[in-house]
Design a protein around this motif. Sequence first.
Motif, mmCIF file in Angstrom:
data_model
loop_
_atom_site.group_PDB
_atom_site.id
_atom_site.type_symbol
_atom_site.label_atom_id
_atom_site.label_comp_id
_atom_site.label_asym_id
_atom_site.label_seq_id
_atom_site.Cartn_x
_atom_site.Cartn_y
_atom_site.Cartn_z
ATOM 1 N N TYR A 1 69.786 36.992 -77.985
ATOM 2 C CA TYR A 1 70.734 37.207 -76.900
ATOM 3 C C TYR A 1 71.619 38.428 -77.148
ATOM 4 O O TYR A 1 72.332 38.869 -76.252
ATOM 5 N N SER B 1 66.856 28.782 -73.575
ATOM 6 C CA SER B 1 66.829 29.686 -74.724
ATOM 7 C C SER B 1 68.254 29.992 -75.171
ATOM 8 O O SER B 1 69.229 29.590 -74.536
ATOM 9 N N ASP B 2 68.359 30.752 -76.264
ATOM 10 C CA ASP B 2 69.682 31.103 -76.773
ATOM 11 C C ASP B 2 70.457 31.969 -75.784
ATOM 12 O O ASP B 2 71.695 31.949 -75.759
ATOM 13 N N MET C 1 74.389 28.064 -82.002
ATOM 14 C CA MET C 1 74.709 28.255 -80.580
ATOM 15 C C MET C 1 74.478 26.970 -79.791
ATOM 16 O O MET C 1 75.282 26.584 -78.942
ATOM 17 N N ASN D 1 70.747 25.339 -85.400
ATOM 18 C CA ASN D 1 71.004 26.224 -84.261
ATOM 19 C C ASN D 1 72.484 26.146 -83.889
ATOM 20 O O ASN D 1 72.922 25.242 -83.181
ATOM 21 N N GLU E 1 68.979 36.966 -83.440
ATOM 22 C CA GLU E 1 69.751 36.486 -82.284
ATOM 23 C C GLU E 1 69.330 37.321 -81.077
ATOM 24 O O GLU E 1 69.844 38.408 -80.832
#
Length: 681
Positions: free
Chosen positions: A385, A452-453, A500, A498, A383
Amino acid sequence: MSDFINKLYKNQALFYKVFLFVLTSVLIVYLLPKGGKFKYDIPKGKPWQYENLYAPFDFAILKTDEEIAAERQDITRSHIPYYNFNTEKPENIKEDALQEVQNVFPDTTLNVYETIIDDFVGETVDRVYEFGLLQESERLGPDQSVYLLKGNEASEIAYRRILKQGEIRSFISDEISNAGFSSFKTELLEVFFNSIEPNVTFNNDLTQKELQSKLNNISYTRGIIEQGSRIIAKGEVVEGNKYNILRSLKAEYESQVWSQSNYNWIIVGYSGLVALALLMLLLFMRKYRIAIFENNVKVTFIFFNIIFMVMLTTLVVNFNIDYVYVVPLCILPLTLKAFFDARLGLFTHVITVLLLGFIVPNSYEYMFLQIIAGIVTILTVSELYKRANLFISVGQITLVYIIAYFAFTVIQEGNIDDMKPEVFLTFLLGGLATLFVQPLIYVYEKIFGMVSDMSLLELSDTNSKLLKELAEKAPGTFHHSLNVANLAEAAANEINANAMLARVGALYHDIGKMHNPTYFTENQTTSVNSHDELSPRESAQIIIEHVIKGIEIAKKNNLPDRVIDFIRTHHGTSTVYYFFKKEKEANENTSPEDFRYPGPIPFSKETAILMMCDSVEAASKSLKEPTSVLIDNFVEKIINKQMEEGQFLNSNITFKEIQMVKKILKRKLKNIYHLRIEYPE
C-alpha cells in the motif's frame, strides 16, 4: 438415495475443488502448443552433454536471421524499378511544338526558314523523347538500371539515359548550338518550353509488387541433412554451423504434422504434467495453508490468476515472441502476497513459470529469469500500500532481468557484440506493466470479495463515515478502540503478524456498542448506571448483543469479512463474568451458558491478539493505583485465564508468541500510566 444426496451435500466443497482442478487443467492444456517437444536443450557455446545425435529424418538447414536479413537487403538494393513511358504524348507534343513555331516566329523568318526550323524542332523533340522525359530529380545512381514500360513491353536501360526535367534547358541549348541556330535561340527555347512536358513516370505499384515477389521467394533454408547423418558428437561445442543445424532440427521436429494418434498422446502427456503441477499446489495449500484450501473462493482466485497469466503469455507469444518479457508475470506473486502471504505467492509463481516453460522458447533461460524476478518481488515488497515501495521493487525487478539477460548473453555468445538493446526495452516495459497490480488488486477485491492491505489502509482512516459515527454516538468506545488498535498493532509487529489487519480489526471490533452506548461504562458520563434498573440476565444480554449488532452494522456498511471476523471473535466464548457472578449470588443454580458470548473463538493470530488487547485495555481502567508489579500480574492473570478457557486453541498462535504479546502489553500499559522505575534510597 437420501444418504447419497447427504453425502454429496457434505462433500460439495471437495467436488467443487475437483471440478476446478479439472477445468483449470483442461484450459491450460488447450492453451499449450500441440506440436512435438524437442527433448534436448541446445546450450549455445557449451559442450554437447548428451549422447551422439543422429538425424531422425531428412531436414533442411535453416538460415540464420542475419543471413536472411542480408539477403533481403541485397535484393532490395539490386532491385530494378519500373517506369511508365507514355508513347502518345511525344507525337502530340511534336504537333504542339510545330504550332508554336507559327506563333513565336515572325512571318518574315518563316518565309525563308520555316522548313528548316520545322525539321529541327521535330528532330529535337524525337531526341528529347527517345528514352523519355522524367519530371523528378536524380533519385538513382546514373549507372542504375531501370525498366522502361512502353505498353506491354519493358526494356532495360541505364537511368542516366532518361532525360530529367532539370536537364532539359542545357540539352536543348546544346542542340540549338550544334545545329547552328544560335541566332534563333530565344525563339526556339520559347517554342520548346511552351510545348515540352514529361512523359515518363515512376510505377511504384509494379516496382513494389515485383520487389515483394522476390522477397517472398527467398529460401529460408540452405542444404539438407539426410536421415542417419551424425549431427553432433558428445563433448563437441555447440556453435556456428552445429548450432544452426540443431536449431533447424528442433524447428522441424516441433513443426511436423502429427497423426491423430501422436496428437492424442501429446495431449495425454501435457495433461499429466499440468495436472501434476496443479496437484502440488493444492497439496501445498492443504498441508500449509488449510484455511485457504478450505475456502473455495480463495482457491478459485488462485487458479484464476494462473490461467490469466498462461493466457496472457500465450497471446503475446502468438503475436510476437520478442515481447514475451513484456508480460508482467511478477504481478502474480505481488497479488497473492497482498491477499495471502509471501510463501504461497512464491510457490504459485514457481508453478506458473514451470507451466509457461512449455510455451516459450529458451525455456531454461525464461524460467531462470522469471523465478529470480519472483523471488526479488517477494523479498522487496513488504508493504504494497506504500506506493514508493512498489516503484522501488519494480526498479529492482527490472534490474534483475537486465543483469540475468546480460549474463546469459555473455555465456552463450562469449562477447557482448550480439547484445540486443531492444530486449532491455521489453524488460523496462514489463517492469512498468507491473505497476498495474494496484488497480488489478482493486478489481479482484470487488469480484472475489477479498481484502488487501491497501483496502485496510483506507479502513484505518478514523475520518471514515462509520468511525466518525462511532465517535459521535459512543465516544468512550471510540477512545477505547483507538487504544486497543495501538496495542494490537504493536503486538502484531512483535510476533510478525499482519499489523495493519490487527489495527483495523481493533478499530471496528466494538461498533455494535453504538446500538445502546450508555449500557457500557466507558460511555457513561454521569453517576446513573443504566443497568441499575435491569436484572443481571437482561444486562448480560444487552452486553452480549453488541457482538450481533456489530456484525449487522458491519455488513450494512460493506466491511470485509476479514474485519467482521474480529467483531465475531473478540470475546470468543467467554462469559459476562460480572453479571454472571451477580446472578449467581441470587441463584446458585444459574448456568454460565446463559451469560456466554456466542463465539466463535479466535481463529487467527490477529484475532487472538485483539482478544488479549481488548480484555487488558478494558480491565486496566479498573486499576486505582497501578504499579509495575501490579500491571505485570494483572496482564498475566487476564491472558492466562483466556488460555485456560481454551480461547486460543484455533488461532495458530504459540506459547512463545503469547509471552511476547504479554511483554508488549505490559510495557505499553506502563507507558500509558507513566510508571517509572523506583530507585532505592
